[in-house]
Structure formats: structure tokens, C-alpha cells
Enzyme design. Structure first.
Site, PDB file in Angstrom:
ATOM      1  N   GLY A 133     -32.791  65.952 -10.806  1.00 20.40           N
ATOM      2  CA  GLY A 133     -33.193  65.281  -9.410  1.00 20.40           C
ATOM      3  C   GLY A 133     -33.881  64.353  -9.714  1.00 20.40           C
ATOM      4  N   SER A 135     -33.314  60.495  -9.331  1.00 19.97           N
ATOM      5  CA  SER A 135     -33.131  59.164  -8.443  1.00 19.97           C
ATOM      6  C   SER A 135     -32.733  59.402  -7.073  1.00 19.97           C
ATOM      7  CB  SER A 135     -31.660  58.475  -9.134  1.00 19.97           C
ATOM      8  OG  SER A 135     -31.583  58.446 -10.451  1.00 19.97           O
ATOM      9  N   GLU A 250     -33.943  62.393 -22.682  1.00 10.14           N
ATOM     10  CA  GLU A 250     -32.363  61.972 -22.065  1.00 10.14           C
ATOM     11  C   GLU A 250     -32.149  60.724 -22.835  1.00 10.14           C
ATOM     12  OE1 GLU A 250     -32.402  60.879 -17.914  1.00 10.14           O
ATOM     13  OE2 GLU A 250     -30.251  60.828 -17.930  1.00 10.14           O
ATOM     14  N   SER A 380     -31.196  51.643 -16.981  1.00 12.86           N
ATOM     15  CA  SER A 380     -30.389  50.520 -17.413  1.00 12.86           C
ATOM     16  C   SER A 380     -30.860  49.993 -18.417  1.00 12.86           C
ATOM     17  CB  SER A 380     -30.397  49.612 -16.319  1.00 12.86           C
ATOM     18  OG  SER A 380     -31.533  49.040 -16.137  1.00 12.86           O
ATOM     19  N   GLU A 382     -31.375  46.728 -18.908  1.00 10.94           N
ATOM     20  CA  GLU A 382     -32.619  45.890 -18.610  1.00 10.94           C
ATOM     21  C   GLU A 382     -33.906  46.888 -18.854  1.00 10.94           C
ATOM     22  OE1 GLU A 382     -29.808  46.114 -16.648  1.00 10.94           O
ATOM     23  OE2 GLU A 382     -28.863  44.061 -17.082  1.00 10.94           O
TER      24      GLU A 382
HETATM   25  C1  FAD Z   1     -23.472  58.392 -15.709  1.00 12.18           C
HETATM   26  C2  FAD Z   1     -24.870  58.442 -14.769  1.00 12.18           C
HETATM   27  C3  FAD Z   1     -25.336  59.698 -14.640  1.00 12.18           C
HETATM   28  C4  FAD Z   1     -26.516  59.925 -14.022  1.00 12.18           C
HETATM   29  N1  FAD Z   1     -26.991  61.170 -13.691  1.00 12.18           N
HETATM   30  C5  FAD Z   1     -28.148  61.191 -12.971  1.00 12.18           C
HETATM   31  C6  FAD Z   1     -28.884  62.599 -12.844  1.00 12.18           C
HETATM   32  O1  FAD Z   1     -28.277  63.480 -13.078  1.00 12.18           O
HETATM   33  N2  FAD Z   1     -29.889  62.517 -12.050  1.00 12.18           N
HETATM   34  C7  FAD Z   1     -30.720  61.372 -11.424  1.00 12.18           C
HETATM   35  O2  FAD Z   1     -31.528  61.595 -10.738  1.00 12.18           O
HETATM   36  N3  FAD Z   1     -29.873  60.194 -11.604  1.00 12.18           N
HETATM   37  C8  FAD Z   1     -28.864  60.049 -12.329  1.00 12.18           C
HETATM   38  N4  FAD Z   1     -28.314  58.600 -12.526  1.00 12.18           N
HETATM   39  C9  FAD Z   1     -28.968  57.669 -11.948  1.00 12.18           C
HETATM   40  C10 FAD Z   1     -29.519  56.740 -12.766  1.00 12.18           C
HETATM   41  O3  FAD Z   1     -30.885  57.137 -13.454  1.00 12.18           O
HETATM   42  C11 FAD Z   1     -29.836  55.357 -12.062  1.00 12.18           C
HETATM   43  O4  FAD Z   1     -28.591  54.728 -11.837  1.00 12.18           O
HETATM   44  C12 FAD Z   1     -30.591  54.384 -12.984  1.00 12.18           C
HETATM   45  O5  FAD Z   1     -31.780  54.671 -13.203  1.00 12.18           O
HETATM   46  C13 FAD Z   1     -30.509  52.995 -12.367  1.00 12.18           C
HETATM   47  O6  FAD Z   1     -31.235  53.084 -10.805  1.00 12.18           O
HETATM   48  P1  FAD Z   1     -30.339  52.612  -9.604  1.00 12.18           P
HETATM   49  O7  FAD Z   1     -28.960  52.938  -9.811  1.00 12.18           O
HETATM   50  O8  FAD Z   1     -30.968  52.808  -8.384  1.00 12.18           O
HETATM   51  O9  FAD Z   1     -30.247  50.841  -9.822  1.00 12.18           O
HETATM   52  P2  FAD Z   1     -31.385  49.944  -9.456  1.00 12.18           P
HETATM   53  O10 FAD Z   1     -32.756  50.442  -9.890  1.00 12.18           O
HETATM   54  O11 FAD Z   1     -31.120  49.397  -7.991  1.00 12.18           O
HETATM   55  O12 FAD Z   1     -31.024  48.368 -10.566  1.00 12.18           O
HETATM   56  C14 FAD Z   1     -30.089  47.823 -10.195  1.00 12.18           C
HETATM   57  C15 FAD Z   1     -29.984  46.672 -11.254  1.00 12.18           C
HETATM   58  O13 FAD Z   1     -31.415  45.821 -11.159  1.00 12.18           O
HETATM   59  C16 FAD Z   1     -31.882  46.032 -12.636  1.00 12.18           C
HETATM   60  N5  FAD Z   1     -33.257  46.063 -12.473  1.00 12.18           N
HETATM   61  C17 FAD Z   1     -33.868  47.015 -11.729  1.00 12.18           C
HETATM   62  N6  FAD Z   1     -35.116  46.740 -12.055  1.00 12.18           N
HETATM   63  C18 FAD Z   1     -35.445  45.888 -12.817  1.00 12.18           C
HETATM   64  C19 FAD Z   1     -36.467  45.291 -13.631  1.00 12.18           C
HETATM   65  N7  FAD Z   1     -37.824  45.627 -13.331  1.00 12.18           N
HETATM   66  N8  FAD Z   1     -36.300  44.378 -14.624  1.00 12.18           N
HETATM   67  C20 FAD Z   1     -34.958  44.011 -14.840  1.00 12.18           C
HETATM   68  N9  FAD Z   1     -33.894  44.446 -14.376  1.00 12.18           N
HETATM   69  C21 FAD Z   1     -34.094  45.495 -13.328  1.00 12.18           C
HETATM   70  C22 FAD Z   1     -31.075  47.266 -13.214  1.00 12.18           C
HETATM   71  O14 FAD Z   1     -31.191  47.128 -14.652  1.00 12.18           O
HETATM   72  C23 FAD Z   1     -29.827  47.094 -12.623  1.00 12.18           C
HETATM   73  O15 FAD Z   1     -29.013  46.185 -13.351  1.00 12.18           O
HETATM   74  C24 FAD Z   1     -27.009  58.616 -13.248  1.00 12.18           C
HETATM   75  C25 FAD Z   1     -26.503  57.302 -13.452  1.00 12.18           C
HETATM   76  C26 FAD Z   1     -25.504  57.326 -14.220  1.00 12.18           C
HETATM   77  C27 FAD Z   1     -24.630  55.971 -14.458  1.00 12.18           C
END
Ligand code: FAD
Length: 403
Positions: A133, A135, A250, A380, A382
Site C-alpha cells: 500500500g 501509491s 522491488e 517509472s 523517468e
Molecule cells: C503493474 C503495476 C503494479 C503496481 N503495483 C502497485 C502496488 O502493488 N502498490 C502500490 O502502491 N503501487 C503499485 N503500482 C503503482 C506504481 O508504483 C505507480 O504507478 C508509479 O509509481 C507511478 O505513479 P503514478 O501512476 O501516480 O504516475 P505519476 O507519478 O502521476 O507520473 C505520471 C508521469 O509523469 C512522469 N513523472 C512524474 N514525476 C516525474 C519527475 N520528477 N521527473 C520526470 N518524470 C516524472 C512519470 O514518469 C510518468 O510518466 C503499480 C503500478 C503498476 C504499473
């Protein structure tokens, strides 16, 4: 005390005797894995026997202490064990990314002896399944900006907020969560790390449907959930250190392609796919562009494998690699392979659902859709690049820090 090579012989003999024939002959299918937890069932009697055999030796979590369900193996013996199990084609007895791969190591690193005794043996035995838990709707890359609140009330915290993208929360028993305990502190210092029973009153888990057809993601809502203080890992306000430790684990796991679901075609399977699609079971494939793409995929995979081997510091003189380097490379490689599988499939790679496509074709298209997740989950690409820039290359710091 046996030498490492004597230990190798012991493992080889033991595996030859104990690995169930039924598992040897069955086709490898990731969906057949035993995932642990109170809702999981063993896919077969053989899978149960294999889990029992491995548990008895402590080899499900070989480096963990014996009194906590492991075998207390040193890294050299653990590597020998992994090598020989892989060489013999053994399946993992328990697939437990969040338990064996994340919270177990965190408990060993940060937990009190009481917490270790309470939680670690259940992870090694597959009795309890965990989910992550971290995100939230407003906190992904900027994880430390999260807003789920935990307010101290005597010997308990009262937790209110929401987590999202929580993989397999609907099949898990417990969740490890990062929460805000001090909103007045600088954002990383106000966080604490809690271990929460998903059956606690006030928790609601809602699965999220995905375009790929798989639905492993959930939203987890906390509405006044009471969590005993003795389920806090590390001190109050120290949750960020635990979180970073787990994110490092991870990224190594994702980088080694043990973090996400199966169905993926590696370079060898891509060659098989190309042969089937072009009706060329042997000899030189007729299309030079296809040969070239397959050669590139093979080379990329070999390089990535070498990198993962180095990540453990196995090459002489090579230190451990930063987990972000492994994650960045492996996730990109897996995406390239999924792209190529769709291209090789031609029209057969266009459908992700319905009767018009065969199972193999649907698997290729679904894997392609799912592959977009590989460069997002665990941070991600990035963010991995930012981390490498800052922590490996020591470039100047221009923006906010990433987890
Ligand atoms: C298959 C999968 C399993 C997952 N499982 C879990 C889980 O079990 N538990 C959990 O807690 N989360 C989980 N996640 C969530 C994952 O950790 C987040 O999706 C990830 O950290 C990105 O956050 P966000 O989706 O909010 O994107 P955002 O943070 O909103 O990012 C959107 C875009 O902006 C870019 N970006 C953001 N900030 C910057 C920066 N400073 N510099 C350059 N680019 C930037 C990112 O690279 C991305 O392209 C999972 C995700 C996936 C895909």
C-alpha cells in the site's frame, strides 16, 4: 560444515530425488503457481508436495534464519541452491513477490524480534499473503507527498485515506502501508510504516478492471481503521527509510522479471513464434528484417542477463548495481520483446478478446498491452533515470527528489 561444492552435490542429489515428476512433465504456466495466503489453493498435489519438501529444508526462504522458517544459508550457498534448482528446471514452490521479496526482508532489517517471530514464519510457509500500500491517487512518483493519515489514539493508530494500484489486494491477507503520522513535519519525516490486517473493520478493497483483461489492481480504502502501535515497523517518523528499502528490493525483483505475471515471450520463444507464423519450422527464416529483429532481441536479452548477474556483484571486481539500472534495462527489454511478438503475429496480434483469435494470439496481444506497465510499476523509467542521475552519476540536483 560442508564446502560449497559438497553442498552443490547435496542439492543435486536431493532435487533429483524430491522434485515431483508431475511438475517436471507439466508445461510451465505462471497461472499454475502457488501464491500463498488464506485464499490460495495449490494448483496440484505435486505443487503441495514440492512446497512441503522445500519448507522442510527451509529452502523457500533459504537465507532467512532457521528459527524464522529459513535455512540460514550464506549468500554463496543460496546462490548454489538457486543455480541448481534453475538447472533442474524446478518451479518456485511459492511465488510471493510482496512477502518473500519485500516485506519479509524489511521485517528482518527493521522489525523487532517480536514482529519477526509473529510475521516472518507465516511468509516463509506461504500461510499469509501480503500486498503493498504505497501509491495513492495524488502520490505515485512523488510518493512522499502521500496523504493517508494515521492519528495516534492510545496504543492504536486510526488510519483514514486511500491507496490505489494495490496489486492483488483482493487476494491478500495483510497490507504494508506508508502513512502520514505528522503532517507538520517535512514530508519525508512525517511518515510511518504500518502492517495492517486487511480484515480490519473500516477497510474496503475494490478491484480495478484493466484493458489487458487481467485485473490485479485494487483500490484500498481506509475509514477509521484501528491499527495497534506494535504493528508499526521501525520508529514513528521513520517510515520513509523502510519504504526506500522495499522499493530497492522491488526494483531488483522487477528487473529480474520475477515481479509481474507470466505469459511473456523471451527471445527463444520469439524465434519459435516467427517460425510458426511463417511456416518455416527449420532452417534460415526467409525475411531478413525478421532475422535482424530476432537477432537484436536475442542480443538485448543476453546483455540484460549479464547485467542481472552483475547486479548481485558476481563478476570479479564488480560491485552491486543500483537497482534502478537493472529495473530500467529489464523493463525496456521486456517491452521490446512484447512489441516484437505483436509485429511477428501480424493480424493475429490485433485481438485481445473474443473467439476470433487463438489462445496464443490473445496471449501475445494481452502481454503487449500489459507490457506498458513494466516501465511504470515500481517507479517509472523517468524516475529511475532521475535516480541514476542523482545517486549513480552524482549529477546536479534540479528538481524534487524521487523515492
Ligand atoms: C503493474 C503495476 C503494479 C503496481 N503495483 C502497485 C502496488 O502493488 N502498490 C502500490 O502502491 N503501487 C503499485 N503500482 C503503482 C506504481 O508504483 C505507480 O504507478 C508509479 O509509481 C507511478 O505513479 P503514478 O501512476 O501516480 O504516475 P505519476 O507519478 O502521476 O507520473 C505520471 C508521469 O509523469 C512522469 N513523472 C512524474 N514525476 C516525474 C519527475 N520528477 N521527473 C520526470 N518524470 C516524472 C512519470 O514518469 C510518468 O510518466 C503499480 C503500478 C503498476 C504499473
Amino acid at each position: 560444515m560442508t564446502t560449497t561444492e559438497e553442498f552443490r552435490s547435496e542439492v543435486i542429489a536431493w532435487v533429483a530425488e524430491r522434485y515431483p515428476d508431475a511438475l517436471r512433465s507439466a508445461e510451465v504456466d505462471a497461472d499454475e503457481a502457488y501464491l500463498g495466503g488464506t485464499t490460495a489453493t495449490f494448483p496440484s498435489h505435486a505443487a503441495r508436495r514440492w512446497m512441503d519438501e522445500m519448507s522442510e529444508r527451509g529452502w523457500v526462504a533459504p537465507t532467512w534464519p532457521a528459527h524464522l522458517g529459513g535455512a540460514g544459508l550464506d549468500p554463496a550457498r543460496a546462490r548454489v541452491l538457486a543455480e541448481e534448482l534453475a538447472r533442474a528446471g524446478c518451479r518456485p514452490p511459492l511465488v510471493s513477490v510482496h512477502g518473500l521479496g519485500m516485506i519479509g526482508p524489511a521485517l528482518l532489517e527493521f522489525g523487532t524480534p517480536e514482529q519477526q517471530a509473529r510475521f516472518v514464519p507465516d511468509i516463509a510457509a506461504g500461510r499469509v499473503r501480503w500486498c503493498q500500500g504505497f501509491s495513492e491517487p495524488g502520490a505515485g512518483s512523488d510518493l512522499a507527498g502521500l496523504s493517508t493519515r494515521a492519528v495516534r489514539d492510545g496504543d492504536e493508530y486510526v488510519v483514514t485515506g486511500q491507496k490505489v494500484w494495490t496489486s492483488f489486494a483482493d487476494e491478500s491477507d495483510w497490507i504494508f502501508a506508508i502513512v502520514r503520522t505528522d503532517p507538520a513535519a517535512p514530508k519525508r519525516d512525517g511518515l510511518s510504516f504500518l502492517l495492517v490486517d486487511l480484515r480490519s473493520p473500516g477497510i474496503e478493497v475494490r478491484p480495478i478492471a484493466l484493458i489487458s483483461g487481467r485485473s490485479e489492481f485494487c483500490e484500498v480504502f481506509f475509514d477509521g481503521v484501528r491499527v495497534p502501535v506494535n504493528q508499526r515497523l521501525s520508529d514513528e517518523g521513520q517510515g520513509w527509510a523502510v519504504t526506500r528499502f522495499i522499493l530497492g528490493k522491488e526494483r531488483q525483483l522487477l528487473g529480474q522479471n520475477t515481479g509481474f505475471g507470466g505469459g511473456r515471450l523471451g527471445a527463444r520463444e520469439l524465434i519459435g513464434l516467427a517460425r510458426r507464423r511463417r511456416g518455416c519450422p527449420a532452417g534460415t527464416l526467409p525475411d531478413a528484417a525478421v532475422r535482424s529483429a530476432l537477432a537484436e532481441a536475442d542480443i538485448e536479452e543476453e546483455c540484460a542477463r549479464a547485467l542481472v548477474r552483475n547486479a548481485g556483484g558476481r563478476s570479479p571486481g564488480a560491485g552491486p548495481l543500483h537497482p534502478s539500472v537493472v529495473k530500467l534495462t529489464m523493463s525496456a527489454m521486456m517491452q521490446h520483446q512484447a512489441d516484437l511478438a505483436v509485429e511477428l503475429s501480424g493480424l493475429g496480434g490485433l485481438g485481445w478478446d473474443g473467439d476470433a483469435y487463438g489462445d496464443d494470439e490473445l496471449a501475445v496481444a494481452r502481454d503487449y498491452l500489459y507490457s506498458k506497465a513494466w516501465t511504470i510499476g515500481g517507479g517509472s523509467s523517468e524516475i529511475q533515470r532521475n535516480l541514476i542521475a542523482r545517486q549513480v552519476l552524482e549529477l546536479p540536483h534540479l528538481g524534487p527528489e524521487e523515492p
